[in-house]
Each structure stands twice: as C-alpha cells, then as structure tokens.
Design an enzyme around this catalytic site. Structure first.
Site, PDB file in Angstrom:
ATOM      1  N   CYS A 100     -22.244  10.579 -17.638  1.00  0.00           N
ATOM      2  CA  CYS A 100     -22.925  11.856 -17.443  1.00  0.00           C
ATOM      3  C   CYS A 100     -22.128  12.957 -18.117  1.00  0.00           C
ATOM      4  CB  CYS A 100     -23.074  12.144 -15.950  1.00  0.00           C
ATOM      5  SG  CYS A 100     -23.994  13.670 -15.602  1.00  0.00           S
ATOM      6  N   HIS A 142     -31.896   8.451 -15.345  1.00  0.00           N
ATOM      7  CA  HIS A 142     -30.702   9.281 -15.153  1.00  0.00           C
ATOM      8  C   HIS A 142     -31.073  10.769 -15.257  1.00  0.00           C
ATOM      9  CE1 HIS A 142     -26.388  10.402 -15.628  1.00  0.00           C
ATOM     10  NE2 HIS A 142     -26.936  11.403 -16.296  1.00  0.00           N
ATOM     11  N   GLU A 143     -31.794  11.123 -16.325  1.00  0.00           N
ATOM     12  CA  GLU A 143     -32.142  12.535 -16.529  1.00  0.00           C
ATOM     13  C   GLU A 143     -33.125  13.022 -15.471  1.00  0.00           C
ATOM     14  OE1 GLU A 143     -30.199  14.020 -18.358  1.00  0.00           O
ATOM     15  OE2 GLU A 143     -29.465  12.412 -19.632  1.00  0.00           O
ATOM     16  N   HIS A 146     -31.472  14.128 -12.347  1.00  0.00           N
ATOM     17  CA  HIS A 146     -30.937  15.499 -12.391  1.00  0.00           C
ATOM     18  C   HIS A 146     -31.977  16.512 -11.918  1.00  0.00           C
ATOM     19  CE1 HIS A 146     -26.920  15.281 -14.035  1.00  0.00           C
ATOM     20  NE2 HIS A 146     -27.315  14.459 -15.000  1.00  0.00           N
TER      21      HIS A 146
END
Length: 171
Positions: A100, A142-143, A146
């Site tokens: 990250c 993953h994004e 966020h």
C-alpha cells in the site's frame, strides 16, 4: 498539484472513513483529482518501484474515485473509476503479499477473490462493466477497500502476516 507529501500515512484517521459518492456536478473536479492521483503515483513508482492504483481518500479526497495506471504490452493504460460497485465475487480466493502506498515499506498477507465484476462510471459519466480476475481483481479489491475505510492491515490473514518490503538494492 498534490505531491507525495500529501499522501496520507498509516494511522491518519481519514484512511478509516467511508467515502461519499462522486456527484455528477463534481465531474469537472474529477480531472483535477485524477491529475493529483497520477502525480503521486508517479512519485511512488520513482521512489519505491511499485504502484498500479491509488484511491482518492489516500490524498484526503473523500470521494469514491479510483485511478489505475496499468502497464500493458501496448503501453500505459489509465482507468478512471467513479462510484464502483462489485458483483459476482468468486468463491475462490487466493493469498498474496499486499502492499500500500500509505505504508510503502510494509507487506501484508491477505486473501482476495480470484475474480469479480465491477460496475462504475468513467470520466465521461458513462456506465462501464469490467470482468476481472487475478492481479487486477486483487488490485481493485485493495483500492475499493480504501473507499470503505478498510486497509489491508485490517484484512491480514493472521498476526504473522506482516513483513518489511525488501529494499530494491538488497539481495
């Protein structure tokens, strides 16, 4: 123009917030946000030698916006992903060491879905559907996390799923 110094670091409370959808009347601002995301990603790539995607909240832009810049045989391909929604997440999972930009020297072992379908709006507010698998599926998860205020540290498989990233000049 935002720079690497504007990138939120692990522990910043904004990284744990759920982002608001981008509104159609904010579309003119998306171009500026994407320019900032692209600039910071390029700085990360130069300094840490990784980076394929970045989410708006990592720069304190608390909107549901993801910017990918993928290297392909035909060159670099940018993707602007507004207000994404996931569908058809595979039951099949795989493990990987996730990284990250908000904590670039730490790797975290996580499980991600092998494949999924993402529905989103592009930079022209046009609806898109993209079926992905493997590395792109993992990257999008993953994004997307966020945008939900979730870091990969929160998805660690167990308490031994952390390690330091080897420095580029170490063997």
């Amino acid at each position: 123009m935002k720079t690497l110094n504007d990138l939120l670091q692990l522990g910043d409370p904004r990284l744990y917030e759920v982002c608001e959808p981008v509104q159609e009347n904010e579309l003119p601002m998306v171009k500026e946000w994407v320019a900032d995301l692209h600039n910071v990603m390029e700085e990360i790539r130069a300094k840490y030698k990784f980076g394929r995607g970045i989410a708006a909240p990592q720069l304190g832009i608390m909107k549901r916006l993801i910017y990918l810049n993928l290297n392909t045989p035909s060159g670099s391909v940018p993707y602007i992903i507004i207000n994404p929604v996931f569908e058809n997440l595979s039951e099949e999972l795989f493990e990987l060491w996730d990284d990250c930009m908000s904590f670039p020297n730490l790797l975290v072992k996580v499980k991600r879905h092998q494949s999924l379908t993402i529905k989103y709006l592009d930079e022209n507010w046009q609806p898109k559907v993209w079926k992905v698998e493997g590395a792109i599926s993992e990257l999008l998860q993953h994004e997307f996390d966020h945008l939900e205020g979730i870091l990969c540290t929160m998805r660690a498989i167990d308490n031994q799923s952390f390690k330091w990233r080897p420095t580029p000049d170490s063997n």
